[in-house]
Design a protein around this motif. Structure first.
Motif, PDB file in Angstrom:
ATOM      1  N   THR A   1       0.847  -1.190   0.000  1.00 45.34           N
ATOM      2  CA  THR A   1       0.000   0.000   0.000  1.00 45.34           C
ATOM      3  C   THR A   1       0.883   1.239   0.000  1.00 45.34           C
ATOM      4  O   THR A   1       1.833   1.327   0.783  1.00 45.34           O
ATOM      5  CB  THR A   1      -0.913   0.029   1.243  1.00 45.34           C
ATOM      6  OG1 THR A   1      -1.713  -1.144   1.259  1.00 45.34           O
ATOM      7  CG2 THR A   1      -1.803   1.262   1.240  1.00 45.34           C
ATOM      8  N   ILE A   2       0.566   2.190  -0.896  1.00 50.88           N
ATOM      9  CA  ILE A   2       1.287   3.463  -0.962  1.00 50.88           C
ATOM     10  C   ILE A   2       0.244   4.567  -1.036  1.00 50.88           C
ATOM     11  O   ILE A   2      -0.620   4.561  -1.923  1.00 50.88           O
ATOM     12  CB  ILE A   2       2.221   3.532  -2.182  1.00 50.88           C
ATOM     13  CG1 ILE A   2       3.253   2.398  -2.144  1.00 50.88           C
ATOM     14  CG2 ILE A   2       2.930   4.886  -2.231  1.00 50.88           C
ATOM     15  CD1 ILE A   2       4.135   2.336  -3.376  1.00 50.88           C
ATOM     16  N   GLY A   3       0.277   5.503  -0.117  1.00 43.84           N
ATOM     17  CA  GLY A   3      -0.704   6.579  -0.112  1.00 43.84           C
ATOM     18  C   GLY A   3      -0.283   7.725   0.778  1.00 43.84           C
ATOM     19  O   GLY A   3       0.592   7.576   1.643  1.00 43.84           O
ATOM     20  N   VAL A   4      -0.906   8.888   0.556  1.00 43.83           N
ATOM     21  CA  VAL A   4      -0.605  10.069   1.361  1.00 43.83           C
ATOM     22  C   VAL A   4      -1.170   9.865   2.760  1.00 43.83           C
ATOM     23  O   VAL A   4      -2.360   9.606   2.936  1.00 43.83           O
ATOM     24  CB  VAL A   4      -1.193  11.335   0.713  1.00 43.83           C
ATOM     25  CG1 VAL A   4      -0.949  12.556   1.603  1.00 43.83           C
ATOM     26  CG2 VAL A   4      -0.573  11.566  -0.668  1.00 43.83           C
ATOM     27  N   LEU A   5      -0.314  10.007   3.751  1.00 48.43           N
ATOM     28  CA  LEU A   5      -0.702   9.745   5.129  1.00 48.43           C
ATOM     29  C   LEU A   5      -1.073  11.016   5.881  1.00 48.43           C
ATOM     30  O   LEU A   5      -2.059  11.061   6.604  1.00 48.43           O
ATOM     31  CB  LEU A   5       0.432   9.024   5.868  1.00 48.43           C
ATOM     32  CG  LEU A   5       0.195   8.672   7.330  1.00 48.43           C
ATOM     33  CD1 LEU A   5      -0.938   7.650   7.456  1.00 48.43           C
ATOM     34  CD2 LEU A   5       1.470   8.118   7.972  1.00 48.43           C
ATOM     35  N   ALA A   6      -0.260  12.068   5.723  1.00 50.86           N
ATOM     36  CA  ALA A   6      -0.509  13.291   6.490  1.00 50.86           C
ATOM     37  C   ALA A   6       0.197  14.471   5.838  1.00 50.86           C
ATOM     38  O   ALA A   6       1.199  14.308   5.120  1.00 50.86           O
ATOM     39  CB  ALA A   6      -0.035  13.125   7.929  1.00 50.86           C
ATOM     40  N   LEU A   7      -0.355  15.647   6.086  1.00 53.02           N
ATOM     41  CA  LEU A   7       0.268  16.909   5.658  1.00 53.02           C
ATOM     42  C   LEU A   7       0.810  17.589   6.905  1.00 53.02           C
ATOM     43  O   LEU A   7       0.048  18.151   7.702  1.00 53.02           O
ATOM     44  CB  LEU A   7      -0.760  17.797   4.948  1.00 53.02           C
ATOM     45  CG  LEU A   7      -1.467  17.180   3.729  1.00 53.02           C
ATOM     46  CD1 LEU A   7      -2.518  18.131   3.187  1.00 53.02           C
ATOM     47  CD2 LEU A   7      -0.473  16.805   2.645  1.00 53.02           C
ATOM     48  N   THR A   8       2.108  17.500   7.094  1.00 52.85           N
ATOM     49  CA  THR A   8       2.721  18.044   8.302  1.00 52.85           C
ATOM     50  C   THR A   8       3.263  19.445   8.037  1.00 52.85           C
ATOM     51  O   THR A   8       3.129  19.994   6.944  1.00 52.85           O
ATOM     52  CB  THR A   8       3.849  17.123   8.785  1.00 52.85           C
ATOM     53  OG1 THR A   8       4.893  17.091   7.808  1.00 52.85           O
ATOM     54  CG2 THR A   8       3.326  15.702   8.991  1.00 52.85           C
ATOM     55  N   ASP A   9       3.904  20.021   9.056  1.00 55.44           N
ATOM     56  CA  ASP A   9       4.400  21.393   8.927  1.00 55.44           C
ATOM     57  C   ASP A   9       5.485  21.529   7.873  1.00 55.44           C
ATOM     58  O   ASP A   9       5.550  22.550   7.179  1.00 55.44           O
ATOM     59  CB  ASP A   9       4.948  21.878  10.280  1.00 55.44           C
ATOM     60  CG  ASP A   9       3.849  22.000  11.323  1.00 55.44           C
ATOM     61  OD1 ASP A   9       2.678  22.141  10.924  1.00 55.44           O
ATOM     62  OD2 ASP A   9       4.169  21.933  12.531  1.00 55.44           O
ATOM     63  N   SER A  10       6.346  20.501   7.760  1.00 54.73           N
ATOM     64  CA  SER A  10       7.507  20.641   6.879  1.00 54.73           C
ATOM     65  C   SER A  10       7.504  19.682   5.700  1.00 54.73           C
ATOM     66  O   SER A  10       8.358  19.798   4.825  1.00 54.73           O
ATOM     67  CB  SER A  10       8.796  20.429   7.687  1.00 54.73           C
ATOM     68  OG  SER A  10       8.792  19.142   8.290  1.00 54.73           O
ATOM     69  N   SER A  11       6.577  18.706   5.670  1.00 48.59           N
ATOM     70  CA  SER A  11       6.607  17.721   4.592  1.00 48.59           C
ATOM     71  C   SER A  11       5.257  17.059   4.418  1.00 48.59           C
ATOM     72  O   SER A  11       4.366  17.193   5.262  1.00 48.59           O
ATOM     73  CB  SER A  11       7.669  16.657   4.876  1.00 48.59           C
ATOM     74  OG  SER A  11       7.307  15.911   6.031  1.00 48.59           O
ATOM     75  N   ILE A  12       5.160  16.329   3.305  1.00 45.40           N
ATOM     76  CA  ILE A  12       3.999  15.478   3.055  1.00 45.40           C
ATOM     77  C   ILE A  12       4.406  14.050   3.406  1.00 45.40           C
ATOM     78  O   ILE A  12       5.374  13.526   2.850  1.00 45.40           O
ATOM     79  CB  ILE A  12       3.561  15.555   1.580  1.00 45.40           C
ATOM     80  CG1 ILE A  12       3.193  16.984   1.214  1.00 45.40           C
ATOM     81  CG2 ILE A  12       2.384  14.618   1.326  1.00 45.40           C
ATOM     82  CD1 ILE A  12       2.870  17.168  -0.252  1.00 45.40           C
ATOM     83  N   LYS A  13       3.706  13.436   4.335  1.00 47.48           N
ATOM     84  CA  LYS A  13       4.033  12.082   4.755  1.00 47.48           C
ATOM     85  C   LYS A  13       3.324  11.079   3.840  1.00 47.48           C
ATOM     86  O   LYS A  13       2.102  11.136   3.679  1.00 47.48           O
ATOM     87  CB  LYS A  13       3.590  11.842   6.204  1.00 47.48           C
ATOM     88  CG  LYS A  13       4.366  12.647   7.230  1.00 47.48           C
ATOM     89  CD  LYS A  13       5.777  12.142   7.397  1.00 47.48           C
ATOM     90  CE  LYS A  13       6.478  12.878   8.537  1.00 47.48           C
ATOM     91  NZ  LYS A  13       7.881  12.427   8.691  1.00 47.48           N
ATOM     92  N   ILE A  14       4.113  10.174   3.275  1.00 43.50           N
ATOM     93  CA  ILE A  14       3.563   9.132   2.416  1.00 43.50           C
ATOM     94  C   ILE A  14       3.762   7.789   3.117  1.00 43.50           C
ATOM     95  O   ILE A  14       4.884   7.439   3.508  1.00 43.50           O
ATOM     96  CB  ILE A  14       4.239   9.124   1.034  1.00 43.50           C
ATOM     97  CG1 ILE A  14       3.999  10.456   0.335  1.00 43.50           C
ATOM     98  CG2 ILE A  14       3.720   7.968   0.188  1.00 43.50           C
ATOM     99  CD1 ILE A  14       4.622  10.546  -1.036  1.00 43.50           C
TER     100      ILE A  14
END
Length: 291
Positions: free
Chosen positions: A231-244
């Motif tokens: 599984t590969i997907g966007v997990l979270a939008l954090t302050d400094s990066s996009i967590k995948i």
């Protein structure tokens, strides 16, 4: 010569007359002393032969259970339990040979058991927990578990504690009551495991391209299972990066090897594609004001 003989006879007569009670007691109780001596020797023989028999029976039982392919941890627990139980029976048999009555002995054992039970309440709870571990089998020998704040490979289940061997080769003895009263994480129970990666990329990155690169890394490693599919997907939008989130499935015994290799491969492939892995930054803006 006659004078010397008279002197010796007088000495013997005087010695006999000096300790008449001791001589008479030894003469009158000679049969009793012989009986006591025989009983003591018999008790020692019972202890010697009994301990040898107990050792042989315990070893034979362990070999029998191992031949039946019973789990090693369970075998050690049952072997210890049988050995100590038989030793108690041997000691009772030796004491009875010394003339200790069984009824009195049982009463003493019962009273002592109550006192010992109150004093060693923790040890008895460890024993009871060990029995529950053997019955319900939340883990077996060679399983890697996490319990009571420690982790390691199960070596044996003893009467009072469970022995673990850590990854850096340290022995940890965990009391059985803690094993049964705390959550048990058995890492080795299932044949497959999922690796959980969280890869951070910059907000300027092309997410579709990033996901394609990550998928390519996973497909290139034959140790990563196709079923279940990764599984590969966007997990979270954090302050400094996009967590995948990257979630591949692997065989349990290959977990850490794949973990290390895949993490390195992801970093190298993202660098080749010019996809930045950011780190936390703080921007400071200074405004000039007139005084």
């Amino acid at each position: 010569m006659a004078v010397e003989n008279n002197v010796e006879d007088a000495t013997i007569t005087q010695s006999a007359s000096t300790h008449p009670i001791a001589v008479n007691w030894l003469t009158d109780n000679s049969d009793l002393l012989v009986q006591y001596s025989v009983n003591i020797v018999s008790a020692l023989i019972i202890l010697f032969i009994g301990s040898f028999v107990v050792k042989s029976v315990s070893k034979g039982l362990i070999n029998l259970l191992e031949g039946k392919r019973v789990d090693t941890a369970v075998v050690q627990f049952i072997g210890s339990l049988v050995r100590y139980s038989l030793l108690v029976m041997v000691i009772i048999a030796a004491l009875s040979r010394l003339g200790v009555e069984m009824a009195s002995m049982i009463a003493v054992i019962a009273s002592a058991s109550l006192a010992i039970g109150l004093a060693l309440k923790g040890s008895l709870s460890n024993f009871a927990a060990g029995v529950l571990i053997v019955i319900f089998r939340p883990f077996k020998s060679k399983d890697f578990i996490e319990v009571a704040g420690v982790s390691g490979t199960v070596q044996t289940i003893e009467i009072f504690h469970t022995v673990l061997n850590t990854g850096d080769n340290k022995m940890i003895a965990v009391p059985n009551r803690l094993v049964m009263s705390k959550p048990i994480v058995n890492v080795s129970r299932h044949k497959t495991r999922r690796i959980n990666f969280e890869i951070g990329v910059s907000y300027q990155s092309d997410l579709n391209k990033t996901k394609q690169v990550l998928a390519r890394v996973l497909e290139s490693d034959t140790r990563i299972l196709s079923l279940p599919a990764p599984t590969i997907g966007v997990l979270a939008l954090t302050d400094s990066s996009i967590k995948i989130a990257v979630r591949p499935w692997v065989k349990s015994e290959e977990y850490w090897k794949v973990y290390y290799d895949t993490l390195q491969a992801i970093k190298e492939e993202l660098d080749k594609e010019g996809i930045q892995i950011p780190y936390p930054q703080m921007s400071v803006h200074l405004n000039k004001t007139s005084v």
